[in-house]
Design an enzyme around this catalytic site. Structure first.
Site, mmCIF file in Angstrom:
data_model
loop_
_atom_site.group_PDB
_atom_site.id
_atom_site.type_symbol
_atom_site.label_atom_id
_atom_site.label_comp_id
_atom_site.label_asym_id
_atom_site.label_seq_id
_atom_site.Cartn_x
_atom_site.Cartn_y
_atom_site.Cartn_z
ATOM 1 N N HIS A 99 2.960 8.350 10.175
ATOM 2 C CA HIS A 99 2.075 7.223 9.873
ATOM 3 C C HIS A 99 2.647 5.918 10.392
ATOM 4 C CE1 HIS A 99 -1.076 5.476 6.963
ATOM 5 N NE2 HIS A 99 -1.680 6.181 7.880
ATOM 6 N N HIS A 139 6.100 3.854 -2.159
ATOM 7 C CA HIS A 139 5.952 4.631 -0.920
ATOM 8 C C HIS A 139 5.712 6.088 -1.328
ATOM 9 C CE1 HIS A 139 6.319 5.674 3.222
ATOM 10 N NE2 HIS A 139 7.610 5.489 3.431
ATOM 11 N N ASP A 181 -1.629 9.927 -1.388
ATOM 12 C CA ASP A 181 -0.884 10.467 -2.530
ATOM 13 C C ASP A 181 -1.793 10.838 -3.701
ATOM 14 O OD1 ASP A 181 1.744 10.301 -1.474
ATOM 15 O OD2 ASP A 181 1.639 8.133 -1.677
ATOM 16 N N HIS A 222 -3.289 0.292 -0.103
ATOM 17 C CA HIS A 222 -2.482 0.568 1.086
ATOM 18 C C HIS A 222 -2.240 -0.724 1.835
ATOM 19 C CE1 HIS A 222 -1.117 2.518 4.785
ATOM 20 N NE2 HIS A 222 -0.873 3.549 4.010
ATOM 21 N N ARG A 252 17.324 -6.688 14.088
ATOM 22 C CA ARG A 252 18.095 -7.641 13.299
ATOM 23 C C ARG A 252 17.276 -8.919 13.196
ATOM 24 N NH1 ARG A 252 20.179 -11.921 10.856
ATOM 25 N NH2 ARG A 252 22.441 -11.872 10.564
HETATM 26 N N1 COA Z 1 -3.174 -1.098 -8.439
HETATM 27 C C1 COA Z 1 -3.579 -2.296 -8.892
HETATM 28 N N2 COA Z 1 -3.726 -3.359 -8.113
HETATM 29 C C2 COA Z 1 -3.442 -3.206 -6.808
HETATM 30 C C3 COA Z 1 -3.023 -1.978 -6.270
HETATM 31 C C4 COA Z 1 -2.892 -0.901 -7.130
HETATM 32 N N3 COA Z 1 -2.494 0.293 -6.705
HETATM 33 N N4 COA Z 1 -2.815 -2.109 -4.958
HETATM 34 C C5 COA Z 1 -3.087 -3.390 -4.659
HETATM 35 N N5 COA Z 1 -3.469 -4.053 -5.781
HETATM 36 C C6 COA Z 1 -3.868 -5.443 -5.884
HETATM 37 C C7 COA Z 1 -2.641 -6.314 -6.107
HETATM 38 O O1 COA Z 1 -2.335 -6.454 -7.457
HETATM 39 C C8 COA Z 1 -3.076 -7.590 -5.440
HETATM 40 O O2 COA Z 1 -3.951 -8.257 -6.304
HETATM 41 P P1 COA Z 1 -3.887 -9.846 -6.464
HETATM 42 O O3 COA Z 1 -4.197 -10.363 -5.091
HETATM 43 O O4 COA Z 1 -4.906 -10.106 -7.503
HETATM 44 O O5 COA Z 1 -2.474 -10.151 -6.878
HETATM 45 C C9 COA Z 1 -3.876 -7.121 -4.250
HETATM 46 O O6 COA Z 1 -4.402 -5.835 -4.624
HETATM 47 C C10 COA Z 1 -3.051 -6.976 -2.984
HETATM 48 O O7 COA Z 1 -1.983 -6.110 -3.278
HETATM 49 P P2 COA Z 1 -0.568 -6.151 -2.613
HETATM 50 O O8 COA Z 1 0.421 -5.438 -3.473
HETATM 51 O O9 COA Z 1 -0.218 -7.532 -2.178
HETATM 52 O O10 COA Z 1 -0.834 -5.323 -1.314
HETATM 53 P P3 COA Z 1 0.255 -4.673 -0.451
HETATM 54 O O11 COA Z 1 -0.346 -4.476 0.880
HETATM 55 O O12 COA Z 1 1.552 -5.372 -0.532
HETATM 56 O O13 COA Z 1 0.465 -3.281 -1.253
HETATM 57 C C11 COA Z 1 0.809 -1.106 -1.835
HETATM 58 C C12 COA Z 1 0.273 -2.057 -0.773
HETATM 59 C C13 COA Z 1 0.666 0.336 -1.314
HETATM 60 C C14 COA Z 1 2.304 -1.377 -2.077
HETATM 61 C C15 COA Z 1 0.026 -1.289 -3.152
HETATM 62 O O14 COA Z 1 -1.332 -1.028 -2.914
HETATM 63 C C16 COA Z 1 0.557 -0.422 -4.268
HETATM 64 O O15 COA Z 1 1.535 -0.781 -4.936
HETATM 65 N N6 COA Z 1 -0.068 0.780 -4.500
HETATM 66 C C17 COA Z 1 0.413 1.686 -5.492
HETATM 67 C C18 COA Z 1 1.558 2.532 -4.939
HETATM 68 C C19 COA Z 1 1.089 3.593 -3.993
HETATM 69 O O16 COA Z 1 0.135 4.293 -4.221
HETATM 70 N N7 COA Z 1 1.834 3.702 -2.873
HETATM 71 C C20 COA Z 1 1.560 4.676 -1.842
HETATM 72 C C21 COA Z 1 1.091 3.991 -0.601
HETATM 73 S S1 COA Z 1 0.574 5.156 0.612
#
Ligand code: COA
Length: 396
Positions: A191, A226, A338, A287, A382
């Site tokens: 991915h 992740h 997942d 995601h 880096r």
């Molecule tokens: N549950 C609840 N809220 C979520 C969420 C989730 N799984 N994923 C995103 N959000 C919300 C965040 O709280 C944020 O809301 P806000 O703007 O009101 O604060 C918004 O959506 C953006 O989220 P953010 O965490 O900034 O996005 P990101 O691109 O950094 O995060 C992940 C991506 C995957 C880390 C995130 O979606 C997550 O933590 N998911 C759960 C873990 C998971 O399933 N991981 C496997 C990925 S393949």
């Protein structure tokens, strides 16, 4: 305080930053598509074995019949665990997370490997294949050890997926179960520049060896943001079932059976309301790249549905749909791979903690393809940071 240069922009989490080119896979969030070496992953999951996909990721083309046969022979010959890998695993407590076991095993396999310090493409291809062949034996050995069961030797008359299940459960799995497992391995394989692959590329960029890069990548994959999310999905389901059983008065057995659909739907909603009010991330949803749904989910969900039917567990399917709908209504956030993979592995009989090691067994193919690609045009990775600590001062 330190002056922030006007032009310095911080990209937290490297979000939106393109750090290099790759020819291995293309994640397209606009069209919700994922291509491995140009092939849609859905078609690969439909028509190919995981062995064919591993060959494709490493070589850029699908194998011919002769190439596949030679590749399969090599993979089948590498399914044995070295005595010191077994001994290292045995020394680790069963309370340790199985990802710690995978990480340690990868490290020991690196120390064992006669080509450990050789980073030529030929040597790396050999090391990648050896890791790919041996990791299922590590996972199966550890799963059985946790259940107090003897190891089951590999069968070289079975393909990768059938043998993986055989070594884990000690009996041949039904063809539809093997097929669903094969689909999950293909979907998890690659991915682009996700956190663990990027970790592998960072380590490789220092010219450290392939096993060091894979060992680091396993550490990155362990985190619940992740790879660890597939386990967390099952914990969520278990919690909801427990709450529902309490509300229903039926008692919870942790399996979801005995809880009626309406109780489940109500419990899902109240569990989700509380979790979101507590600002919890709901695992298996969201995601970094896909904002309108993960391209891999429909294929994995179809495989999960087949397992729900095979094991006659409609309750799990109901729970899945109820949480997906509630999350859609509450936050409009869609499931990632997942979400259907966790319940699928649960139905197959794996302990929840073993789900992320299954992801490792698959993603070894993508990681090692990236390690080889990084070395083709290496540049030390880096980045810079902007200092915002205290100003320079004298030691008193
Ligand atoms: N549950 C609840 N809220 C979520 C969420 C989730 N799984 N994923 C995103 N959000 C919300 C965040 O709280 C944020 O809301 P806000 O703007 O009101 O604060 C918004 O959506 C953006 O989220 P953010 O965490 O900034 O996005 P990101 O691109 O950094 O995060 C992940 C991506 C995957 C880390 C995130 O979606 C997550 O933590 N998911 C759960 C873990 C998971 O399933 N991981 C496997 C990925 S393949």
């Amino acid at each position: 305080m330190t002056q922030t240069p006007e032009a310095t922009k911080i990209y937290k989490g490297l979000a939106g930053v393109v750090v290099d080119t790759t020819r291995i896979s293309q994640v397209n969030s606009d069209t919700n598509s994922l291509l491995y070496r140009g092939y849609p992953v859905q078609q690969l999951a439909d028509k190919c074995s995981f062995e064919q996909v591993a060959y494709l990721l490493w070589n850029g083309e699908l194998p011919t019949v002769e190439q596949l046969s030679e590749f399969e022979q090599q993979e089948r010959a590498g399914r044995v665990l070295a005595d010191n890998v077994k001994a290292a695993v045995d020394l680790l407590p069963v309370r340790a997370h199985p990802m710690d076991i995978c990480r340690t095993a990868a490290s020991v396999m690196g120390a064992n490997h006669p080509l450990s310090e050789d980073s030529s493409r030929e040597a790396n291809m050999r090391k990648a294949l050896d890791l790919f062949a041996a990791m299922p034996a590590v996972v199966a050995y550890d799963q059985r050890r946790r259940r107090g069961l003897q190891a089951v030797p590999a069968r070289d008359d079975l393909n990768y997926s059938a043998n993986f299940l055989y070594m884990t459960f000690g009996e041949e799995a039904a063809p539809e179960v093997v097929q669903a497992f094969n689909v999950s391995m293909i979907l998890y394989a690659e991915h682009s520049f996700n956190a663990s692959t990027f970790t592998a590329r960072v380590i490789t960029s220092t010219l450290a060896d392939l096993h060091s890069a894979v060992t680091g990548a396993i550490g990155a994959l362990k985190g619940p943001l992740h790879g660890g999310a597939n386990e967390a999905v099952m914990h969520t389901f278990e919690q909801i079932v427990k709450d529902a059983a309490g509300a229903d008065g039926t008692g919870a057995d942790g399996s979801g059976s005995g809880v009626s659909g309406s109780v489940v739907a109500g419990s899902v909603k109240s569990w989700l309301d509380i979790a979101l009010a507590d600002k919890k991330k709901i695992m298996g949803f969201g995601h970094r790249v896909y904002k309108n749904g993960d391209s891999r989910v429909p294929t994995m969900k179809a495989a999960m549905d087949r397992m729900v039917a095979h094991y006659n567990r409609p309750d799990l399917g109901e729970l899945y749909s109820a949480l997906e709908s509630a999350m859609g209504e509450a936050k409009n956030i869609k499931p990632n791979l997942d979400y259907p993979a966790g319940p699928t592995y649960h139905l197959m009989g794996f302990d929840t903690q073993m789900f992320t090691p299954l992801f490792v067994a698959s993603r070894i193919t993508g990681w090692t393809a990236h390690i080889m690609e990084q070395l083709e045009a290496n540049s030390l990775i880096r980045p810079l940071s902007l200092y915002d600590g205290v100003d320079e001062r004298e030691v008193p």
